[in-house]
Design an enzyme around this catalytic site. Structure first.
Site, PDB file in Angstrom:
ATOM      1  N   TYR A 141      -5.512   6.686 -14.108  1.00 33.11           N
ATOM      2  CA  TYR A 141      -6.205   5.106 -13.648  1.00 33.11           C
ATOM      3  C   TYR A 141      -7.424   5.080 -13.602  1.00 33.11           C
ATOM      4  O   TYR A 141      -8.270   4.292 -13.625  1.00 33.11           O
ATOM      5  CB  TYR A 141      -5.352   5.027 -12.196  1.00 33.11           C
ATOM      6  N   TYR A 181       0.815  -1.830  -5.614  1.00 31.73           N
ATOM      7  CA  TYR A 181       1.018  -2.271  -7.589  1.00 31.73           C
ATOM      8  C   TYR A 181       2.611  -2.242  -6.925  1.00 31.73           C
ATOM      9  O   TYR A 181       2.898  -1.316  -6.079  1.00 31.73           O
ATOM     10  CB  TYR A 181       1.210  -2.008  -8.817  1.00 31.73           C
ATOM     11  N   LYS A 234      -8.143  -1.938 -17.236  1.00 35.54           N
ATOM     12  CA  LYS A 234      -8.840  -0.507 -18.249  1.00 35.54           C
ATOM     13  C   LYS A 234      -9.679  -1.558 -18.716  1.00 35.54           C
ATOM     14  O   LYS A 234     -10.493  -0.587 -19.780  1.00 35.54           O
ATOM     15  CB  LYS A 234      -8.017   0.419 -19.123  1.00 35.54           C
ATOM     16  N   PRO A 264      -3.086  -6.167 -18.376  1.00 35.75           N
ATOM     17  CA  PRO A 264      -4.456  -5.747 -17.115  1.00 35.75           C
ATOM     18  C   PRO A 264      -3.825  -4.581 -16.729  1.00 35.75           C
ATOM     19  O   PRO A 264      -4.363  -4.111 -15.261  1.00 35.75           O
ATOM     20  CB  PRO A 264      -4.575  -7.107 -16.551  1.00 35.75           C
ATOM     21  N   HIS A 287     -12.186   3.541  -2.603  1.00 37.01           N
ATOM     22  CA  HIS A 287     -10.901   3.267  -2.239  1.00 37.01           C
ATOM     23  C   HIS A 287     -10.125   4.712  -2.579  1.00 37.01           C
ATOM     24  O   HIS A 287     -10.603   4.693  -3.412  1.00 37.01           O
ATOM     25  CB  HIS A 287      -9.497   2.652  -2.971  1.00 37.01           C
TER      26      HIS A 287
HETATM   27  P1  FAD Z   1     -15.469 -10.617 -23.125  1.00 42.19           P
HETATM   28  O1  FAD Z   1     -15.961  -9.666 -21.584  1.00 42.19           O
HETATM   29  O2  FAD Z   1     -14.153 -10.825 -23.550  1.00 42.19           O
HETATM   30  O3  FAD Z   1     -16.917 -10.643 -24.015  1.00 42.19           O
HETATM   31  C1  FAD Z   1     -17.043 -11.346 -24.910  1.00 42.19           C
HETATM   32  C2  FAD Z   1     -17.906 -12.140 -24.553  1.00 42.19           C
HETATM   33  O4  FAD Z   1     -18.964 -13.508 -25.844  1.00 42.19           O
HETATM   34  C3  FAD Z   1     -18.295 -13.658 -23.532  1.00 42.19           C
HETATM   35  O5  FAD Z   1     -19.054 -14.120 -22.810  1.00 42.19           O
HETATM   36  C4  FAD Z   1     -17.574 -14.702 -24.838  1.00 42.19           C
HETATM   37  O6  FAD Z   1     -18.158 -16.118 -24.279  1.00 42.19           O
HETATM   38  C5  FAD Z   1     -18.731 -14.498 -26.188  1.00 42.19           C
HETATM   39  N1  FAD Z   1     -18.461 -15.253 -27.735  1.00 42.19           N
HETATM   40  C6  FAD Z   1     -17.187 -15.361 -27.931  1.00 42.19           C
HETATM   41  N2  FAD Z   1     -17.041 -15.172 -29.039  1.00 42.19           N
HETATM   42  C7  FAD Z   1     -18.647 -16.511 -29.422  1.00 42.19           C
HETATM   43  C8  FAD Z   1     -19.419 -16.284 -30.777  1.00 42.19           C
HETATM   44  N3  FAD Z   1     -19.012 -17.093 -31.242  1.00 42.19           N
HETATM   45  N4  FAD Z   1     -20.192 -16.087 -30.188  1.00 42.19           N
HETATM   46  C9  FAD Z   1     -21.060 -15.741 -29.108  1.00 42.19           C
HETATM   47  N5  FAD Z   1     -20.447 -15.095 -28.144  1.00 42.19           N
HETATM   48  C10 FAD Z   1     -18.845 -15.010 -28.856  1.00 42.19           C
HETATM   49  N6  FAD Z   1     -10.522  -4.520 -17.228  1.00 42.19           N
HETATM   50  C11 FAD Z   1     -10.749  -3.334 -16.674  1.00 42.19           C
HETATM   51  O7  FAD Z   1     -11.124  -3.200 -16.955  1.00 42.19           O
HETATM   52  N7  FAD Z   1     -10.340  -3.729 -14.780  1.00 42.19           N
HETATM   53  C12 FAD Z   1     -10.038  -4.616 -14.394  1.00 42.19           C
HETATM   54  O8  FAD Z   1      -8.994  -4.822 -13.755  1.00 42.19           O
HETATM   55  C13 FAD Z   1      -9.259  -5.799 -15.308  1.00 42.19           C
HETATM   56  N8  FAD Z   1      -8.525  -6.997 -14.496  1.00 42.19           N
HETATM   57  C14 FAD Z   1      -8.629  -8.025 -15.692  1.00 42.19           C
HETATM   58  C15 FAD Z   1      -7.956  -8.454 -14.949  1.00 42.19           C
HETATM   59  C16 FAD Z   1      -7.831 -10.193 -16.099  1.00 42.19           C
HETATM   60  C17 FAD Z   1      -6.561 -11.766 -15.350  1.00 42.19           C
HETATM   61  C18 FAD Z   1      -8.263 -10.232 -17.392  1.00 42.19           C
HETATM   62  C19 FAD Z   1      -7.454 -11.960 -18.003  1.00 42.19           C
HETATM   63  C20 FAD Z   1      -8.989  -9.481 -17.823  1.00 42.19           C
HETATM   64  C21 FAD Z   1      -9.143  -8.028 -17.169  1.00 42.19           C
HETATM   65  N9  FAD Z   1      -9.666  -7.444 -17.561  1.00 42.19           N
HETATM   66  C22 FAD Z   1      -9.815  -5.772 -16.367  1.00 42.19           C
HETATM   67  C23 FAD Z   1      -9.875  -6.655 -18.990  1.00 42.19           C
HETATM   68  C24 FAD Z   1     -11.967  -7.127 -18.781  1.00 42.19           C
HETATM   69  O9  FAD Z   1     -11.861  -9.218 -18.104  1.00 42.19           O
HETATM   70  C25 FAD Z   1     -11.995  -7.203 -20.163  1.00 42.19           C
HETATM   71  O10 FAD Z   1     -11.647  -6.367 -20.731  1.00 42.19           O
HETATM   72  C26 FAD Z   1     -13.480  -7.295 -20.266  1.00 42.19           C
HETATM   73  O11 FAD Z   1     -13.805  -8.612 -20.622  1.00 42.19           O
HETATM   74  C27 FAD Z   1     -13.874  -6.990 -21.278  1.00 42.19           C
HETATM   75  O12 FAD Z   1     -15.195  -7.553 -21.549  1.00 42.19           O
HETATM   76  P2  FAD Z   1     -15.303  -7.078 -23.005  1.00 42.19           P
HETATM   77  O13 FAD Z   1     -17.190  -7.725 -23.442  1.00 42.19           O
HETATM   78  O14 FAD Z   1     -15.651  -6.300 -24.704  1.00 42.19           O
HETATM   79  O15 FAD Z   1     -15.116  -8.818 -23.618  1.00 42.19           O
HETATM   80  C1  DHB Z   2      -7.066  -6.242 -10.471  1.00 35.94           C
HETATM   81  C2  DHB Z   2      -6.984  -6.681 -11.766  1.00 35.94           C
HETATM   82  C3  DHB Z   2      -6.470  -5.263 -12.631  1.00 35.94           C
HETATM   83  O1  DHB Z   2      -6.000  -5.792 -13.291  1.00 35.94           O
HETATM   84  C4  DHB Z   2      -5.866  -4.254 -11.625  1.00 35.94           C
HETATM   85  O2  DHB Z   2      -5.080  -3.859 -12.268  1.00 35.94           O
HETATM   86  C5  DHB Z   2      -6.131  -4.179 -10.351  1.00 35.94           C
HETATM   87  C6  DHB Z   2      -6.919  -4.767  -9.989  1.00 35.94           C
HETATM   88  C7  DHB Z   2      -8.025  -7.393  -9.694  1.00 35.94           C
HETATM   89  O3  DHB Z   2      -8.346  -8.258 -10.178  1.00 35.94           O
HETATM   90  O4  DHB Z   2      -8.544  -6.702  -9.147  1.00 35.94           O
END
Ligand code: FAD
Ligand code: DHB
Length: 394
Positions: free
Chosen positions: A387, A203, A299, A295, A72
């Site tokens: 953004y 948004y 980021k 969220p 987009h």
């Molecule tokens: P995680 O994805 O949390 O990965 C951590 C992993 O460690 C998991 O698989 C977990 O099972 C594992 N783990 C935990 N404990 C243990 C243990 N004891 N032993 C071994 N493994 C373990 N971010 C964006 O950039 N853009 C977006 O649009 C966005 N939208 C979001 C929307 C929603 C609804 C949510 C919930 C989050 C959103 N985020 C977004 C945030 C993003 O999903 C997280 O910041 C991202 O998953 C972080 O990645 P990570 O690898 O640090 O952690």
């Molecule tokens: C989505 C999630 C977000 O947190 C955001 O700011 C925009 C889009 C998504 O899940 O598509």
């Protein structure tokens, strides 16, 4: 077992780190507490920054994203029944907003790891970290949750285990400083089977609360509404969700939200959190293990990817020259970027949500901010460059 870098967690941070290290000839083992189908099936983020997209391509894992992702050139901010487009592409000199689901990124990274012969041990239990302040840190865990205790000795440990994992908790309390803000609202997210209602993300600030319209594919859409974080999802019938979405996204120019069957729904709480430092001895924290953003700025995943990029560079310098300066500055380098993303995520959240303790005065200020950011080129440019993602090295 021995490996150069022991990685805890197969989220975006852990998987991308393992892949980038592999490209540098550095070996790693990932341990993950969930199963492969669980990590590949969890619905979370959707928006990738330009820097994340560029890194996926550079690292050779972007092929499906380029085919199936949605690119987009802008986003819409909607308030007072009217949409205002921020032309991100033009304001940032050609950068795009890429919509490609987090679990698709996970699938691509898992496939790349396994194809390269990399080891991911799924479904582990009782994970603990030891001897972090020595040159041989260790990870202990049980295979299949209850098997015999196993040990991996490593040169370094990457704690990529999300907000609730054991890595951050292994740093002594006398060293760790935590900064936190918990918001008094959450997001109810749904996936629906329907065609897109709009060509770009919307948004919306509405007096009934925030709403967000996003997409996943020509057939599946992703929508969110602000709710009370303590709400039980059972109290949100499909009808109630649609009533709120229609009210909050309504415009006075006849735009229509397209409904469809709701195939998934859930509620998440929202917090801002940062821990200092992101390193202790031979343990390096990356992603949600070290910081959480609400969220609204999209980021979290992108910050996780930026952290492991910095870590991979530091480790590559260490393994080729023995120099440790870059690894020693890991925490400071990441935190400069993290705090800017924290500020932006807090700003977007504050501007777009209904705050239950706000007076009419504060609501007016919010609308003035939205009016300013959508009508001033300087303010729109600031929103756009944040953004789409600040440069990785900032
Ligand atoms: P995680 O994805 O949390 O990965 C951590 C992993 O460690 C998991 O698989 C977990 O099972 C594992 N783990 C935990 N404990 C243990 C243990 N004891 N032993 C071994 N493994 C373990 N971010 C964006 O950039 N853009 C977006 O649009 C966005 N939208 C979001 C929307 C929603 C609804 C949510 C919930 C989050 C959103 N985020 C977004 C945030 C993003 O999903 C997280 O910041 C991202 O998953 C972080 O990645 P990570 O690898 O640090 O952690
Ligand atoms: C989505 C999630 C977000 O947190 C955001 O700011 C925009 C889009 C998504 O899940 O598509």
């Amino acid at each position: 077992m021995h490996t150069q870098v022991g990685i805890i967690g197969a989220g975006p941070a852990g998987l991308m780190l393992a892949h980038l290290l592999h490209l540098q000839g550095i070996e790693s083992i990932i341990i993950e507490s969930r199963t492969r189908s669980q990590i590949e099936g969890t619905i979370r983020a959707g928006v990738l920054e330009q820097g994340t997209v560029d890194l996926m391509n550079e690292a050779g894992v972007g092929e499906r994203m380029m085919r199936e992702g949605h690119f987009h050139q802008g986003i819409e901010l909607r308030f007072n029944g009217k949409g205002h487009r921020i032309n991100i592409h033009e304001l940032t000199g050609g950068k795009n907003v890429t919509v490609y689901a987090q679990h698709e990124v996970i699938k691509d990274l898992v496939a790349a790891r396994l194809k390269a012969g990399g080891e991911i041990i799924f479904n582990v239990g009782d994970v603990s970290l030891h001897d972090l302040d020595t040159s041989v840190p260790k990870i202990r865990f049980r295979k299949d949750k209850s098997g015999e205790l196993q040990e991996i000795t490593c040169d370094f440990i990457a704690g990529c285990d999300g907000f609730h994992g054991p890595s951050r908790a292994s740093i002594p309390g006398s060293i760790l400083k935590e900064y936190q803000k918990v918001y008094p609202f959450g997001w109810l997210g749904i996936l629906i089977e329907a065609p897109p209602s709009a060509p770009e993300l919307i948004y919306a600030n509405h007096e009934r609360g925030f709403a967000l319209l996003s997409t996943r594919s020509p057939e599946i859409q992703r929508l969110y509404i602000q709710v009370d974080p303590g709400d039980d999802i059972a109290s949100w019938s499909d009808d109630r969700i649609w009533t709120e979405l229609h009210a909050r996204l309504e415009t006075n120019d006849g735009w229509k939200l397209i409904e469809g069957p709701i195939i998934q729904k859930g509620i998440i709480g929202m917090r801002s959190f940062v821990c200092h430092p992101m390193q202790y001895g031979r343990l390096f924290l990356a992603g949600d293990a070290a910081h959480i953003v609400p969220p609204t700025g999209a980021k979290g995943l992108n910050l996780a990817i930026a952290d492991v990029r910095v870590l991979e560079r530091g480790l590559a310098v260490f393994y080729t020259s023995g120099q440790t300066e870059q690894l020693e500055s890991y925490s400071a380098t990441c935190l400069r970027r993290v705090w800017k993303a924290e500020r932006f995520s807090w700003y977007m959240t504050s501007m777009l949500h209904r705050h239950y303790d706000h007076t009419a005065f504060e609501h007016r200020l919010q609308l003035a901010e939205l009016d300013y950011v959508t009508s001033s080129r300087a303010a729109s440019t600031s929103l756009a460059e944040n953004y789409v993602g600040l440069p990785m090295e900032w």
